[in-house]
Design an enzyme around this catalytic site. Structure first.
Site, short mmCIF file in Angstrom:
data_model
loop_
_atom_site.label_atom_id
_atom_site.label_comp_id
_atom_site.label_asym_id
_atom_site.label_seq_id
_atom_site.Cartn_x
_atom_site.Cartn_y
_atom_site.Cartn_z
N THR A 92 -38.36 -10.82 46.10
CA THR A 92 -39.72 -9.91 46.34
C THR A 92 -39.94 -9.34 44.88
OG1 THR A 92 -38.83 -9.19 48.51
CG2 THR A 92 -40.15 -7.90 47.46
N THR A 168 -33.51 -9.31 47.55
CA THR A 168 -32.39 -8.34 47.82
C THR A 168 -31.46 -8.61 48.86
OG1 THR A 168 -33.88 -7.12 49.32
CG2 THR A 168 -33.77 -6.30 47.35
N ASP A 169 -31.88 -9.45 49.91
CA ASP A 169 -31.07 -9.96 50.83
C ASP A 169 -29.56 -10.34 50.91
OD1 ASP A 169 -33.23 -9.93 52.53
OD2 ASP A 169 -32.72 -11.63 53.82
N LYS A 245 -26.19 -3.75 50.67
CA LYS A 245 -27.59 -3.62 51.30
C LYS A 245 -27.49 -2.84 52.61
CE LYS A 245 -32.16 -5.45 52.17
NZ LYS A 245 -33.14 -6.36 52.01
#
Lengths: 426, 426
Positions: A92, A168-169, A245
Site C-alpha cells: 500500500t 503491512t500484512d 500488526k
C-alpha cells in the site's frame, strides 16, 4: 445508477456518501467513501439511495508515472547528507487505487516515491531501487532472500542506511527474517502504509519521511517505522523482532510487543526521542555486511484451540517438516488430546516449539502439569519470542545447524527477540 | 541443597530468592518466588547460591478441604438477596499449589470457594456446584454442553444469576460457546484467576466477588469478569463474544476487543459503572431458559503465514471437515499460493471463513485484489468477529442448519459478536 455515480445511501441508523463501485455480489452495493475505503452495504438494509452528482470522482486522481508528466530525476549528492537507499517491494505504501474497480494495486517505484515526497531530499541523498512489486500477503521466504541480497549490494555500494517499502500484512515477518539473515552496521528500516499514497488520508508520506530519518541515525539492526497514533503526530521506531500488526486498518496498527518502541520520531520537527538504549553502529565498518541466505522452509506454524485435531501434527511430520511452532494457550499449553501428535513428532525428530497465542507475555511451562507433560514429550518453551518471529528463527537455525544445535540456540537471544528483563510476576 | 530449601541465587545482573523446586532438566534450577511463580534459571548463568533458611515454605499453606477442618456449610437464605449458583469447572481460580513439585492442580470446589471468600454471602445467596475439575486447556466442546446443561438446571431451580469458575486459557472460547448455546434472561458470568487462590498475590477473591456482583445485576447474556488493571483496583465486565486473553500471566490479561468493556466493577465499594447500554433482562421470564446443544465438531481454525502449505486445506477437506476458519493477514488475505487449497475446499462444499490475525479491526476483502479473488473462490469475510468466536459460531450454526443457511447466518449479528458501529476508516 452507474458505477462512478456519487451517491447518498440511507441505512437504518447511518448514512453513507461516496462513489458507487462495482458490486461483489448481487446482495451488496459497494461505495467508496471519502476516506478512500470501500464499504459493502447489504441491499436489504438500505432505506434510500440518492444520486448527488454523477461521475464525481475527480478528487481522487492517482499520482502515477502513467498519468503525470515527470521531469527526469536529476539528483545531485549533498556531501553533508548520508546516502540512503530506498528499496521498494510493493504494498500500500507504494500503491495506487484503480478507480474503475476500486481495487488497490502496488504501482509506485522508489523513484516515484521521491517525486511524491521531495522533502526526502533534504534529509538524505536518496537512491531508489525497485526489487519486487507484490502485495505483502504474497511475500515468500525466497523474496526475503532477494531482499537480503539487494541490501548487501546497496551497503557495499555505499548506502549508509536502508529503507524498505513493504506491504503491512506481513511486514513483521519480513522484519524478523532480515533481522536473522543480515549482519551489518547499518540501520535497515521497513516502512509501510495503511492508506495508499494517492488518498487524502494516506499515512505514506509521514511514514517514509520518518523511516528515512531513522535510516540516517548511527544505529544498526532491523526496524519497523509506522504511525504511532491514529492522527498525523509521531511515528514509532519498533525493533524488527518485537513488533506485530495488531489492527486490520488503523494507521497505528503496529505495536511493539513485550517492550516499548525503540524511539519516537517526529517528522515535523525532525526530532527522534530514544526510549531506551540500543546497539550503536561501528561507523568504521559501515561497508561491512554479510548475509545468510539459508532457510529451512519445511516449518509449520499451528494455532492451538479446543478440540484441535492431533493428526495435524502427523500430517506435517509425514510430509517431511522439520519443526512445528505451536501457538499454545496461556503460558504455553495444548489440550491433552493433542499429546499423541506431539509424541509422534518427537519420535520422528521433528522439533516442536511453544509460543503463546496471548501475544503478550512469556511462555512458562513449569507452572502447570500440562506444561510439564508437554516438556517431557520434547516440546521446548521459547520464552517471550513472538510466534511469527519464532517461525522465522527456526527456519534460519535449521537452515544453518543440525537439530541438536538448533535446539540449543533457539532460546539463546540473538538480535533482541528475547526480552530477558520482563518481570515474570506479571 | 535440597528441594524445599529457601535460597538466594545471584545471576549476572539480578538476584532471585525463593524455594528450591525439583528441576526440569539437568541444566536448570527451578525456584519458586514469593509471587508464587516458578523461575527456571540456567546453571551456567548462576554466579552464587546461598541457603537462607531450610524448608521455609510455611508461608504458603494451601487452603483445601484435605488439610483444613471445615464446619459443614449451613447457609440460610436471605430473602432480600438474589440466588446465585456458582458452577466450578476447575482452573487456577479454584486451584492449589502442590508444594512438593511446585505444580498447580485444580482442587477447590464451589463450596470451598465460599469458605475462602465468605464475603460472598453478603452479596447473594450462594449455591455451589462442581461440574468439572479440569484445567481449561483441556476444555472440549462436550464440556461446553455439560456446562450449558448445568446452567439450565440451576436456572430452572431458581438461580437468578450464574457464575462459572473457569481456567483462563480457553475461558473466551467457552464464553463464546455459551453465548450461542444458552438463551435466558439471567446473567451468566465466567470468572478465572491468573494466580491460584492460596497465593498472596492471588486475584481469585476479587474476581469472584466482582463476578457474583455482576451476576446479581438485572442483565442477561454471557460475560467474562477479570481484573481490569494489574493492581487490586477494579474488575472489568466483558461481553463473552468480544473478549480475548491477551497476556500469558498478567492479572489484567483479558481485554475487550473492538469494543469497550460493558462495565467497571469495584469490589471494594460494591459499585458497578456501566460504560455502555446492554440488553436488560425480562425479570418476569427469569426461569425461562433454553439451551441448544448441537455443535458440528468438524471445524478447523488455521492461522495463515508466509509460505503456508496449501495442502493443509486438502487434509481437512479429505478428513470430512465441514468448515475452516482462517486467520488471514491484514484485512483478510492469504498468499496466492494458498488459493488452490481454498478452491479445493470450495469445490467440496467446505465453507471457508475469514477473520484476521491482527485481532483488532474488521475484515474487508473488497479493497485489495487478493481479497476479491478470495471471495470469488468462495471465502466469506466475517466482519469483526474474533477468530475464536467465529470458530465457535460456525460449530453452532452447522450443528443446527444446512450449509446454505449457515452461510446466510454467519455474518448476521446474533449475540453481539459483530460490532456494526466500528468506524471503517480506522
Amino acid at each position: 445508477m452507474d458505477v462512478g455515480d456519487f451517491v447518498k445511501i440511507k441505512m437504518e441508523n447511518t448514512m453513507y456518501c461516496g462513489t458507487l463501485m462495482p458490486s461483489i455480489n448481487e446482495d451488496t452495493i459497494v461505495v467508496k467513501m471519502k476516506s478512500g475505503y470501500n464499504v459493502g452495504l447489504k441491499k436489504t438494509k438500505i432505506k434510500s439511495i440518492e444520486i448527488l452528482k454523477p461521475e464525481n470522482s475527480s478528487n481522487f486522481q492517482p499520482l502515477t508515472s502513467s498519468n503525470n508528466e515527470f521531469k527526469p530525476l536529476n539528483l545531485e549528492k549533498n556531501p553533508n547528507l548520508k546516502n540512503i537507499s530506498i528499496l521498494s517491494t510493493g504494498g500500500t505504501v507504494a500503491s495506487r487505487v484503480d478507480y474503475k474497480t476500486g481495487a488497490v494495486h502496488p504501482a509506485f517505484t522508489a523513484n516515484d516515491l521521491i517525486r511524491a515526497v521531495p522533502e526526502l531530499l533534504d534529509i538524505a541523498n536518496i537512491k531508489g531501487r525497485a526489487i519486487l512489486n507484490i502485495l505483502s500477503e504474497n511475500m515468500l521466504p525466497k523474496y526475503w532472500v532477494m531482499t537480503a541480497e539487494a541490501i548487501k549490494e546497496e551497503i557495499e555500494n555505499g548506502a549508509e542506511g536502508i529503507v524498505i517499502t513493504h506491504g503491512t500484512d506481513t511486514m513483521h515477518y519480513t522484519a524478523a527474517a532480515l533481522s536473522f539473515m543480515v549482519e551489518s552496521e547499518v540501520p535497515i528500516i521497513l516502512v509501510g502504509a495503511q492508506r495508499s499514497s494517492d488518498r487524502p488520508s494516506s499515512d505514506a508520506a509521514l511514514n517514509i519521511i520518518s523511516a528515512v530519518m531513522a535510516a540516517t541515525e548511527p544505529i544498526k539492526g532491523v526496524y519497523v517505522v509506522m504511525h504511532g497514533e491514529i492522527d498525523d503526530t509521531i511515528c514509532n521506531l519498533h525493533e524488527g523482532v518485537k513488533v506485530r500488526k495488531l489492527h486490520s486498518s488503523r494507521r497505528d496498527a503496529f505495536k511493539s510487543v513485550n517492550n516499548t518502541p525503540v524511539a519516537k520520531i517526529n517528522p515535523f520537527t525532525k526530532e527522534i526521542t530514544y526510549l531506551r538504549e540500543i546497539k550503536p553502529q561501528n561507523s568504521s565498518k559501515i561497508k561491512k555486511v554479510s548475509i545468510n541466505k539459508k532457510l529451512e522452509e519445511k516449518i509449520a506454524l499451528i494455532k492451538v484451540y479446543p478440540g484441535i485435531d492431533s493428526e495435524i501434527l502427523k500430517f506435517y511430520v509425514d510430509k517431511g517438516y522439520k519443526a512445528i511452532v505451536l501457538e499454545g494457550t496461556g503460558l504455553g499449553h495444548t489440550p491433552e488430546t493433542f499429546f499423541s501428535g506431539i509424541d509422534y513428532a518427537n519420535k520422528n525428530n521433528v522439533l516442536v516449539l511453544m509460543s503463546t497465542q496471548t501475544i503478550n507475555g512469556r511462555v512458562n511451562m513449569n507452572i502447570y502439569s500440562n506444561g510439564r507433560e508437554l516438556q517431557s514429550l520434547g516440546v521446548l518453551p521459547c520464552e517471550d519470542i513472538l510466534s511469527e518471529v519464532l517461525f522465522v528463527k527456526i527456519m534460519h537455525l535449521l537452515g544453518n545447524y543440525d537439530l541438536k544445535d538448533a535446539k540449543k540456540l533457539i532460546c539463546k537471544n540473538r538480535v533482541g527477540e528475547i526480552n530477558e528483563s520482563i518481570n515474570l510476576k506479571y
